[in-house]
Design a protein around this motif. Structure first.
Motif, PDB file in Angstrom:
ATOM      1  N   ARG A   1       0.781  -1.241  -0.071  1.00 27.56           N
ATOM      2  CA  ARG A   1      -0.083  -0.021   0.040  1.00 27.56           C
ATOM      3  C   ARG A   1       0.712   1.208   0.097  1.00 27.56           C
ATOM      4  NH1 ARG A   1      -2.420  -3.170   3.944  1.00 27.56           N
ATOM      5  NH2 ARG A   1      -1.531  -1.954   5.670  1.00 27.56           N
ATOM      6  N   ASP A   2       0.158   2.484  -0.509  1.00 30.64           N
ATOM      7  CA  ASP A   2       1.005   3.592  -0.337  1.00 30.64           C
ATOM      8  C   ASP A   2       1.427   3.931   0.995  1.00 30.64           C
ATOM      9  OD1 ASP A   2       0.340   3.537  -3.129  1.00 30.64           O
ATOM     10  OD2 ASP A   2      -1.332   5.199  -2.821  1.00 30.64           O
ATOM     11  N   ASP A   3       0.876   3.687   1.868  1.00 31.85           N
ATOM     12  CA  ASP A   3       1.261   4.123   3.245  1.00 31.85           C
ATOM     13  C   ASP A   3       2.394   2.873   4.052  1.00 31.85           C
ATOM     14  OD1 ASP A   3      -0.519   2.052   3.733  1.00 31.85           O
ATOM     15  OD2 ASP A   3      -1.494   2.996   5.643  1.00 31.85           O
ATOM     16  N   GLU A   4       2.811   1.951   2.992  1.00 32.72           N
ATOM     17  CA  GLU A   4       3.652   0.911   3.520  1.00 32.72           C
ATOM     18  C   GLU A   4       5.061   1.132   3.087  1.00 32.72           C
ATOM     19  OE1 GLU A   4       1.060  -3.126   4.658  1.00 32.72           O
ATOM     20  OE2 GLU A   4       1.667  -2.672   2.492  1.00 32.72           O
ATOM     21  N   THR A   5       5.999   0.761   4.024  1.00 34.85           N
ATOM     22  CA  THR A   5       7.379   0.725   3.356  1.00 34.85           C
ATOM     23  C   THR A   5       7.530  -0.699   3.219  1.00 34.85           C
ATOM     24  OG1 THR A   5       8.328   0.198   5.517  1.00 34.85           O
ATOM     25  CG2 THR A   5       7.996   2.493   4.946  1.00 34.85           C
ATOM     26  N   PRO A   6       8.958  -1.265   2.497  1.00 35.38           N
ATOM     27  CA  PRO A   6       9.089  -2.550   2.221  1.00 35.38           C
ATOM     28  C   PRO A   6       8.921  -3.220   3.507  1.00 35.38           C
ATOM     29  CG  PRO A   6      10.468  -1.168   0.765  1.00 35.38           C
ATOM     30  CD  PRO A   6       9.808  -0.262   1.859  1.00 35.38           C
ATOM     31  N   LEU A   7       9.644  -2.837   4.641  1.00 36.69           N
ATOM     32  CA  LEU A   7       9.823  -3.546   5.985  1.00 36.69           C
ATOM     33  C   LEU A   7       8.250  -3.687   6.657  1.00 36.69           C
ATOM     34  CD1 LEU A   7      13.104  -2.439   7.664  1.00 36.69           C
ATOM     35  CD2 LEU A   7      12.579  -4.684   6.856  1.00 36.69           C
ATOM     36  N   THR A   8       7.534  -2.826   6.349  1.00 35.60           N
ATOM     37  CA  THR A   8       6.272  -2.703   6.970  1.00 35.60           C
ATOM     38  C   THR A   8       5.305  -3.752   6.526  1.00 35.60           C
ATOM     39  OG1 THR A   8       6.058  -0.464   7.342  1.00 35.60           O
ATOM     40  CG2 THR A   8       4.009  -1.626   7.419  1.00 35.60           C
ATOM     41  N   ALA A   9       5.615  -3.968   4.822  1.00 31.14           N
ATOM     42  CA  ALA A   9       4.956  -4.805   3.988  1.00 31.14           C
ATOM     43  C   ALA A   9       5.480  -6.260   4.457  1.00 31.14           C
ATOM     44  CB  ALA A   9       5.082  -4.575   2.518  1.00 31.14           C
ATOM     45  N   LEU A  10       6.863  -6.491   4.667  1.00 25.59           N
ATOM     46  CA  LEU A  10       7.260  -7.823   5.069  1.00 25.59           C
ATOM     47  C   LEU A  10       6.684  -8.144   6.234  1.00 25.59           C
ATOM     48  CD1 LEU A  10      10.891  -7.611   3.497  1.00 25.59           C
ATOM     49  CD2 LEU A  10       9.150  -8.974   2.899  1.00 25.59           C
ATOM     50  N   ARG A  11       6.524  -7.347   7.448  1.00 28.10           N
ATOM     51  CA  ARG A  11       6.096  -7.685   8.698  1.00 28.10           C
ATOM     52  C   ARG A  11       4.777  -8.309   8.585  1.00 28.10           C
ATOM     53  NH1 ARG A  11       6.470  -4.976  14.017  1.00 28.10           N
ATOM     54  NH2 ARG A  11       7.772  -3.667  13.131  1.00 28.10           N
ATOM     55  N   ARG A  12       4.073  -7.290   7.668  1.00 30.15           N
ATOM     56  CA  ARG A  12       2.616  -7.922   7.452  1.00 30.15           C
ATOM     57  C   ARG A  12       2.191  -9.079   7.021  1.00 30.15           C
ATOM     58  NH1 ARG A  12      -0.068  -7.481   2.969  1.00 30.15           N
ATOM     59  NH2 ARG A  12       1.154  -5.931   2.177  1.00 30.15           N
TER      60      ARG A  12
ATOM     61  N   LEU B   1      15.794 -15.979  -2.238  1.00 26.15           N
ATOM     62  CA  LEU B   1      14.702 -14.987  -1.724  1.00 26.15           C
ATOM     63  C   LEU B   1      15.492 -13.549  -1.541  1.00 26.15           C
ATOM     64  CD1 LEU B   1      12.048 -14.220  -0.420  1.00 26.15           C
ATOM     65  CD2 LEU B   1      12.926 -15.411   1.655  1.00 26.15           C
ATOM     66  N   GLU B   2      16.693 -13.651  -0.837  1.00 31.36           N
ATOM     67  CA  GLU B   2      17.226 -12.416  -0.622  1.00 31.36           C
ATOM     68  C   GLU B   2      17.603 -11.507  -2.010  1.00 31.36           C
ATOM     69  OE1 GLU B   2      21.812 -10.961   0.606  1.00 31.36           O
ATOM     70  OE2 GLU B   2      20.713 -12.843   1.919  1.00 31.36           O
ATOM     71  N   THR B   3      18.194 -12.229  -2.899  1.00 32.20           N
ATOM     72  CA  THR B   3      18.146 -11.588  -4.319  1.00 32.20           C
ATOM     73  C   THR B   3      17.030 -11.192  -4.657  1.00 32.20           C
ATOM     74  OG1 THR B   3      20.125 -13.140  -4.658  1.00 32.20           O
ATOM     75  CG2 THR B   3      19.306 -11.841  -6.763  1.00 32.20           C
ATOM     76  N   ALA B   4      15.781 -12.015  -4.961  1.00 35.47           N
ATOM     77  CA  ALA B   4      14.605 -11.185  -5.326  1.00 35.47           C
ATOM     78  C   ALA B   4      14.189 -10.282  -4.659  1.00 35.47           C
ATOM     79  CB  ALA B   4      13.623 -12.368  -5.368  1.00 35.47           C
ATOM     80  N   LEU B   5      14.237 -10.272  -3.350  1.00 32.52           N
ATOM     81  CA  LEU B   5      13.697  -9.018  -2.511  1.00 32.52           C
ATOM     82  C   LEU B   5      14.641  -8.278  -2.838  1.00 32.52           C
ATOM     83  CD1 LEU B   5      12.904 -10.489   1.318  1.00 32.52           C
ATOM     84  CD2 LEU B   5      11.506  -9.210  -0.512  1.00 32.52           C
ATOM     85  N   ALA B   6      15.656  -7.943  -2.740  1.00 32.34           N
ATOM     86  CA  ALA B   6      16.566  -6.765  -3.110  1.00 32.34           C
ATOM     87  C   ALA B   6      16.266  -6.091  -4.391  1.00 32.34           C
ATOM     88  CB  ALA B   6      18.170  -7.247  -2.966  1.00 32.34           C
ATOM     89  N   ALA B   7      16.151  -6.873  -5.462  1.00 33.01           N
ATOM     90  CA  ALA B   7      15.544  -6.529  -6.656  1.00 33.01           C
ATOM     91  C   ALA B   7      14.394  -5.602  -6.638  1.00 33.01           C
ATOM     92  CB  ALA B   7      15.517  -7.595  -7.801  1.00 33.01           C
ATOM     93  N   THR B   8      13.535  -6.401  -6.016  1.00 30.83           N
ATOM     94  CA  THR B   8      11.956  -5.826  -5.824  1.00 30.83           C
ATOM     95  C   THR B   8      12.003  -4.409  -4.971  1.00 30.83           C
ATOM     96  OG1 THR B   8      10.910  -7.997  -6.042  1.00 30.83           O
ATOM     97  CG2 THR B   8       9.784  -6.246  -5.092  1.00 30.83           C
ATOM     98  N   ILE B   9      12.812  -4.596  -3.888  1.00 33.98           N
ATOM     99  CA  ILE B   9      13.097  -3.293  -3.146  1.00 33.98           C
ATOM    100  C   ILE B   9      13.574  -1.999  -4.110  1.00 33.98           C
ATOM    101  CG2 ILE B   9      13.834  -2.145  -0.998  1.00 33.98           C
ATOM    102  CD1 ILE B   9      13.894  -5.070   0.329  1.00 33.98           C
TER     103      ILE B   9
END
Length: 215
Positions: free
Chosen positions: A86-97, A140-148
């Protein structure tokens, strides 16, 4: 287990492929749980699933992926949470959710349930599966880094996406490993699950403090 989307939009061909993949995976898992990963061949798996050996490899290029068949699902779940946040979410917020949602759903990726212990014992007994598991975390780490990186404003040489992904994956692994060890030691599931959820919160709190510019 299948990682393809389910629903009426799937074609007959897609549904058949999904069913075949699930049948192969289920047959392999049953054999591995009964006899151990290293004591079962791909030929035996194909026979149990009533398919050819070539068909098995068409769906699962590596024997290890017959058992660790949720790797693509895990990568899509976590990268998708970041990509579609969501617009109000950061990458870490989204991962926590998404991590908390998986816990609340009792998803196998959360680890902290007694019913998954036989699976993890097979993994623990097989060097090949443990090695594949480590590779999966790197994927997973590589894919996450690319997406972020794709969804934030850093430049080409910005280290923050890679750092955020690396620490998030390491934290996830540490929390999961801790909870699994407690279950193996005989701790009550409800206690482990409650502590697991709380530790996820504390871990992401720590990540957000450590990476304020990346959150």
């Amino acid at each position: 287990m299948t990682t393809e989307p389910e629903g009426p939009e799937l074609s007959l061909r897609q549904r058949k492929k999904q069913e075949t993949r699930r049948r192969i995976s289920d047959a392999a898992s049953a054999l591995f749980l009964e006899r151990g990963f290293d004591n079962v061949t791909v030929v035996e798996t194909a026979k149990a699933a009533d398919v050819s050996t070539m068909t098995v490899f068409n769906y699962f290029p590596r024997k290890e992926d017959l058992f660790l068949d949720r790797i693509p699902e895990a990568i899509e779940l976590f990268t998708g949470a970041v990509r579609d946040r969501r617009d109000d979410e950061t990458p870490l917020t989204a991962l926590r959710r998404v991590t908390l949602e998986l816990i609340d759903r009792g998803h196998p990726l959360t680890v902290a349930q007694e019913r998954f212990l036989p699976f993890w014992r097979v993994v623990g007994d097989s060097p090949a599966l443990r090695a594949r598991g480590r590779e999966a975390l790197e994927e997973l780490e590589t894919a996450l880094a690319a997406t972020i990186a794709e969804t934030t404003d850093g430049g080409a040489h910005d280290v923050r996406p890679r750092l955020t992904a690396a620490l998030a994956v390491a934290a996830y692994r540490t929390v999961a490993t801790n909870s699994l060890a407690r279950l193996v030691a005989g701790a009550p599931e409800h206690t482990v699950l409650k502590d697991h959820r709380a530790l996820v919160h504390r871990t992401f709190d720590a990540l957000e403090r450590a990476l304020p510019e990346a959150t």
